[in-house]
Write an enzyme that holds these catalytic residues in place. Structure first.
Site, PDB file in Angstrom:
ATOM      1  N   GLN A  98       0.851  -1.189   0.000  1.00  0.00           N
ATOM      2  CA  GLN A  98       0.000   0.000   0.000  1.00  0.00           C
ATOM      3  C   GLN A  98       0.885   1.237   0.000  1.00  0.00           C
ATOM      4  O   GLN A  98       0.403   2.351  -0.129  1.00  0.00           O
ATOM      5  CB  GLN A  98      -0.900   0.017   1.233  1.00  0.00           C
ATOM      6  CG  GLN A  98      -1.844  -1.170   1.344  1.00  0.00           C
ATOM      7  CD  GLN A  98      -2.480  -1.213   2.712  1.00  0.00           C
ATOM      8  OE1 GLN A  98      -3.582  -0.721   2.936  1.00  0.00           O
ATOM      9  NE2 GLN A  98      -1.781  -1.783   3.667  1.00  0.00           N
ATOM     10  N   ASP A 101       6.187   4.772  -1.552  1.00  0.00           N
ATOM     11  CA  ASP A 101       7.518   5.392  -1.418  1.00  0.00           C
ATOM     12  C   ASP A 101       8.618   4.749  -2.266  1.00  0.00           C
ATOM     13  O   ASP A 101       9.732   5.270  -2.319  1.00  0.00           O
ATOM     14  CB  ASP A 101       7.933   5.397   0.082  1.00  0.00           C
ATOM     15  CG  ASP A 101       7.932   3.994   0.694  1.00  0.00           C
ATOM     16  OD1 ASP A 101       7.605   3.871   1.903  1.00  0.00           O
ATOM     17  OD2 ASP A 101       8.237   3.011  -0.021  1.00  0.00           O
ATOM     18  N   HIS A 116      -1.810   0.971  -4.264  1.00  0.00           N
ATOM     19  CA  HIS A 116      -2.335   2.343  -4.082  1.00  0.00           C
ATOM     20  C   HIS A 116      -1.543   3.350  -4.903  1.00  0.00           C
ATOM     21  O   HIS A 116      -1.596   4.548  -4.645  1.00  0.00           O
ATOM     22  CB  HIS A 116      -2.321   2.746  -2.600  1.00  0.00           C
ATOM     23  CG  HIS A 116      -3.369   2.053  -1.797  1.00  0.00           C
ATOM     24  ND1 HIS A 116      -3.341   1.993  -0.435  1.00  0.00           N
ATOM     25  CD2 HIS A 116      -4.485   1.380  -2.169  1.00  0.00           C
ATOM     26  CE1 HIS A 116      -4.396   1.318   0.003  1.00  0.00           C
ATOM     27  NE2 HIS A 116      -5.101   0.923  -1.032  1.00  0.00           N
ATOM     28  N   GLY A 194       3.065  -4.104   9.001  1.00  0.00           N
ATOM     29  CA  GLY A 194       3.080  -2.649   9.109  1.00  0.00           C
ATOM     30  C   GLY A 194       1.860  -1.966   8.545  1.00  0.00           C
ATOM     31  O   GLY A 194       1.975  -0.901   7.926  1.00  0.00           O
TER      32      GLY A 194
HETATM   33  C1  BV8 Z   1     -12.568   2.642  -2.762  1.00  0.00           C
HETATM   34  C2  BV8 Z   1      -2.741   6.600  -1.342  1.00  0.00           C
HETATM   35  C3  BV8 Z   1     -14.527   2.376  -3.855  1.00  0.00           C
HETATM   36  C4  BV8 Z   1      -2.704   7.926  -0.767  1.00  0.00           C
HETATM   37  C5  BV8 Z   1      -4.266   5.487   0.089  1.00  0.00           C
HETATM   38  C6  BV8 Z   1     -16.201   2.752   5.166  1.00  0.00           C
HETATM   39  C7  BV8 Z   1     -16.055   1.387   5.136  1.00  0.00           C
HETATM   40  C8  BV8 Z   1     -15.340   0.778   4.121  1.00  0.00           C
HETATM   41  C9  BV8 Z   1     -14.726   1.544   3.139  1.00  0.00           C
HETATM   42  C10 BV8 Z   1     -14.859   2.886   3.212  1.00  0.00           C
HETATM   43  C11 BV8 Z   1     -15.609   3.502   4.186  1.00  0.00           C
HETATM   44  N1  BV8 Z   1     -15.562   4.847   3.960  1.00  0.00           N
HETATM   45  C12 BV8 Z   1     -14.802   5.082   2.863  1.00  0.00           C
HETATM   46  C13 BV8 Z   1     -14.388   3.899   2.408  1.00  0.00           C
HETATM   47  C14 BV8 Z   1     -13.576   3.647   1.300  1.00  0.00           C
HETATM   48  C15 BV8 Z   1     -12.130   4.056   1.582  1.00  0.00           C
HETATM   49  C16 BV8 Z   1     -11.630   3.621   2.939  1.00  0.00           C
HETATM   50  O1  BV8 Z   1     -11.271   2.477   3.132  1.00  0.00           O
HETATM   51  N2  BV8 Z   1     -11.625   4.591   3.880  1.00  0.00           N
HETATM   52  C17 BV8 Z   1     -11.164   4.291   5.211  1.00  0.00           C
HETATM   53  C18 BV8 Z   1     -10.496   5.537   5.808  1.00  0.00           C
HETATM   54  C19 BV8 Z   1     -12.385   3.838   6.037  1.00  0.00           C
HETATM   55  N3  BV8 Z   1     -11.375   3.362   0.582  1.00  0.00           N
HETATM   56  C20 BV8 Z   1     -11.223   3.946  -0.601  1.00  0.00           C
HETATM   57  O2  BV8 Z   1     -11.629   5.048  -0.873  1.00  0.00           O
HETATM   58  C21 BV8 Z   1     -10.518   3.102  -1.649  1.00  0.00           C
HETATM   59  N4  BV8 Z   1     -11.319   3.100  -2.819  1.00  0.00           N
HETATM   60  O3  BV8 Z   1     -13.084   2.139  -1.791  1.00  0.00           O
HETATM   61  O4  BV8 Z   1     -13.188   2.829  -3.893  1.00  0.00           O
HETATM   62  C22 BV8 Z   1     -15.203   2.876  -5.002  1.00  0.00           C
HETATM   63  C23 BV8 Z   1     -16.306   2.191  -5.384  1.00  0.00           C
HETATM   64  C24 BV8 Z   1     -16.967   2.629  -6.450  1.00  0.00           C
HETATM   65  C25 BV8 Z   1     -16.533   3.768  -7.131  1.00  0.00           C
HETATM   66  C26 BV8 Z   1     -15.422   4.455  -6.730  1.00  0.00           C
HETATM   67  C27 BV8 Z   1     -14.744   4.011  -5.650  1.00  0.00           C
HETATM   68  C28 BV8 Z   1      -9.159   3.697  -1.975  1.00  0.00           C
HETATM   69  C29 BV8 Z   1      -8.277   3.569  -0.770  1.00  0.00           C
HETATM   70  C30 BV8 Z   1      -6.869   4.015  -1.153  1.00  0.00           C
HETATM   71  C31 BV8 Z   1      -6.601   5.347  -0.513  1.00  0.00           C
HETATM   72  N5  BV8 Z   1      -5.226   5.698  -0.763  1.00  0.00           N
HETATM   73  N6  BV8 Z   1      -3.011   5.745  -0.236  1.00  0.00           N
HETATM   74  C32 BV8 Z   1      -1.326   8.220  -0.301  1.00  0.00           C
HETATM   75  O5  BV8 Z   1      -0.567   7.299   0.095  1.00  0.00           O
HETATM   76  O6  BV8 Z   1      -1.038   9.400  -0.303  1.00  0.00           O
HETATM   77  S1  BV8 Z   1      -4.571   4.820   1.600  1.00  0.00           S
HETATM   78  C33 BV8 Z   1      -3.302   5.139   2.654  1.00  0.00           C
HETATM   79  O7  BV8 Z   1      -3.671   4.533   3.908  1.00  0.00           O
HETATM   80  C34 BV8 Z   1      -2.000   4.482   2.272  1.00  0.00           C
HETATM   81  O8  BV8 Z   1      -1.960   3.910   1.002  1.00  0.00           O
HETATM   82  C35 BV8 Z   1      -1.880   3.390   3.287  1.00  0.00           C
HETATM   83  O9  BV8 Z   1      -1.563   2.226   2.713  1.00  0.00           O
HETATM   84  C36 BV8 Z   1      -3.239   3.230   3.781  1.00  0.00           C
HETATM   85  C37 BV8 Z   1      -3.362   2.461   5.054  1.00  0.00           C
HETATM   86  O10 BV8 Z   1      -2.441   2.945   5.956  1.00  0.00           O
HETATM   87  P1  BV8 Z   1      -1.330   1.944   6.533  1.00  0.00           P
HETATM   88  O11 BV8 Z   1      -0.366   1.638   5.443  1.00  0.00           O
HETATM   89  O12 BV8 Z   1      -1.986   0.793   7.180  1.00  0.00           O
HETATM   90  O13 BV8 Z   1      -0.627   2.891   7.556  1.00  0.00           O
HETATM   91  P2  BV8 Z   1      -1.133   3.274   9.004  1.00  0.00           P
HETATM   92  O14 BV8 Z   1      -0.375   4.471   9.429  1.00  0.00           O
HETATM   93  O15 BV8 Z   1      -2.627   3.313   9.039  1.00  0.00           O
HETATM   94  O16 BV8 Z   1      -0.692   2.020   9.895  1.00  0.00           O
HETATM   95  C38 BV8 Z   1       0.678   1.719  10.059  1.00  0.00           C
HETATM   96  C39 BV8 Z   1       0.737   0.518  10.973  1.00  0.00           C
HETATM   97  O17 BV8 Z   1       2.103   0.141  11.118  1.00  0.00           O
HETATM   98  C40 BV8 Z   1       0.213   0.806  12.361  1.00  0.00           C
HETATM   99  O18 BV8 Z   1      -0.681  -0.224  12.725  1.00  0.00           O
HETATM  100  C41 BV8 Z   1       1.465   0.751  13.249  1.00  0.00           C
HETATM  101  O19 BV8 Z   1       1.208   0.129  14.492  1.00  0.00           O
HETATM  102  C42 BV8 Z   1       2.384  -0.125  12.467  1.00  0.00           C
HETATM  103  N7  BV8 Z   1       3.811   0.160  12.625  1.00  0.00           N
HETATM  104  C43 BV8 Z   1       4.409   1.360  12.767  1.00  0.00           C
HETATM  105  N8  BV8 Z   1       5.765   1.176  12.802  1.00  0.00           N
HETATM  106  C44 BV8 Z   1       5.982  -0.158  12.661  1.00  0.00           C
HETATM  107  C45 BV8 Z   1       4.745  -0.817  12.550  1.00  0.00           C
HETATM  108  N9  BV8 Z   1       4.632  -2.155  12.410  1.00  0.00           N
HETATM  109  C46 BV8 Z   1       5.783  -2.863  12.349  1.00  0.00           C
HETATM  110  N10 BV8 Z   1       7.011  -2.305  12.437  1.00  0.00           N
HETATM  111  C47 BV8 Z   1       7.141  -0.976  12.598  1.00  0.00           C
HETATM  112  N11 BV8 Z   1       8.373  -0.432  12.693  1.00  0.00           N
END
Ligand code: BV8
Length: 252
Positions: A98, A101, A116, A194
């Site tokens: 996802q 980078d 993504h 991650g």
């Molecule tokens: C779509 C590009 C449909 C941007 C990204 C309600 C329910 C279900 C779905 C939805 C909803 N409301 C809205 C939606 C849809 C939405 C969604 O899921 N929203 C969420 C907020 C609820 N999804 C979408 O819009 C997707 N498209 O559904 O289209 C559709 C249908 C019909 C017609 C049109 C459309 C598109 C989603 C893609 C969005 N783009 N990225 C950018 O990067 O600038 S998402 C963005 O967040 C990143 O890509 C990233 O991958 C993603 C998730 O984040 P994580 O990678 O998990 O990072 P995070 O910080 O959250 O977590 C890091 C973890 O690592 C933590 O748990 C931490 O503890 C851990 N960690 C930290 N350090 C370490 C570690 N673990 C191990 N070692 C370490 N050292």
């Protein structure tokens, strides 16, 4: 080491990574850092077509700052371990990230499914030209990039980051390749590393793997939102866990 995953001759391994895998390289995660804000904007607002339509300069600045930062950091042992796993397993391993980078590629992983999108790719908002490699930074309104091919036809089309924004569909071919990998695997190990499991449809992949009889393992520092999909949680830093996680059986 109890946390080793045995990879037999017929085992296929699907690894899904998120921002946490790049944290040890110095790239902030989405939700942990500054509670998912950037310049006091919610990520969901900046990384969206609406956000781009409203203020393309602000969105290009957001991605340009991430381009600049990602270029100054290096892959960490987690990225390097996954690149080695891919060399060892070949097409029995699939890496889906996802992250945008480019650190998996810089560690030597190939192919990488950037589900993504990619930070260093740019595309036209209007014409069908292929997304192209672009390391330029667009920080101010005067820097805003426009499509040369559209300009040649007297059209003014903004260029945009080749990123899947919130509310945008993921690439259907990518998704198909992932679901096919899962369904074709006789013996599947699914590892998510991650990622908070907060974003759909990617957060659902673990359930698809589990329902297909696969073993599902989480490598993560904290609790995740799709925890019920995982049979095992190895808590800690991916850069410390991934290098010794896989025990690959030599081919017979
Ligand atoms: C779509 C590009 C449909 C941007 C990204 C309600 C329910 C279900 C779905 C939805 C909803 N409301 C809205 C939606 C849809 C939405 C969604 O899921 N929203 C969420 C907020 C609820 N999804 C979408 O819009 C997707 N498209 O559904 O289209 C559709 C249908 C019909 C017609 C049109 C459309 C598109 C989603 C893609 C969005 N783009 N990225 C950018 O990067 O600038 S998402 C963005 O967040 C990143 O890509 C990233 O991958 C993603 C998730 O984040 P994580 O990678 O998990 O990072 P995070 O910080 O959250 O977590 C890091 C973890 O690592 C933590 O748990 C931490 O503890 C851990 N960690 C930290 N350090 C370490 C570690 N673990 C191990 N070692 C370490 N050292």
């Amino acid at each position: 080491m109890t946390n080793q995953l045995r990879v037999g001759p017929n085992t296929r391994v699907l690894v899904l990574t998120g921002a946490g895998v790049s944290a040890e390289s110095g790239i902030p995660t989405f939700r942990a850092s500054a509670d998912g804000l950037w310049e006091n904007h919610r990520i969901e607002d900046v990384a969206s077509p609406e956000g781009f339509a409203k203020d393309p300069t602000m969105v290009w600045r957001f991605y340009s700052e991430r381009r600049a930062r990602a270029a100054t950091v290096a892959p960490n042992p987690g990225h390097i371990a996954l690149a080695k796993l891919q060399r060892d397993l070949g097409d029995r391993m699939m890496l889906v990230t996802q992250n945008v980078d480019g650190l998996h590629q810089r560690a030597g992983s190939d192919p990488v499914t950037e589900i993504h999108g990619g930070l260093y790719k740019t595309r036209c908002t209007h014409c069908e030209r292929e997304p192209f490699e672009d390391h330029d930074l667009y920080m101010t309104e005067g820097d805003l990039p426009f499509c040369a091919e559209c300009a040649a036809q007297n059209k003014t089309s903004l260029l945009r980051p080749h990123i899947v924004w919130f509310g945008e569909m993921l690439n259907a071919a990518d998704l198909h390749r992932v679901t096919r990998f899962i369904s074709n695997a006789e013996d599947l190990i699914f590892v998510a590393a991650g990622t908070s499991g907060a974003v759909y449809p990617v957060a659902n992949l673990v359930y698809r793997a589990k329902n297909s009889g696969g073993r599902t393992v989480l490598v993560n520092a904290d609790e995740v939102q799709n925890a019920s999909g995982f049979q095992q949680w190895i808590r800690g830093k991916s850069g410390e866990i991934l290098p010794t996680l896989f025990d690959i059986e030599p081919p017979v």
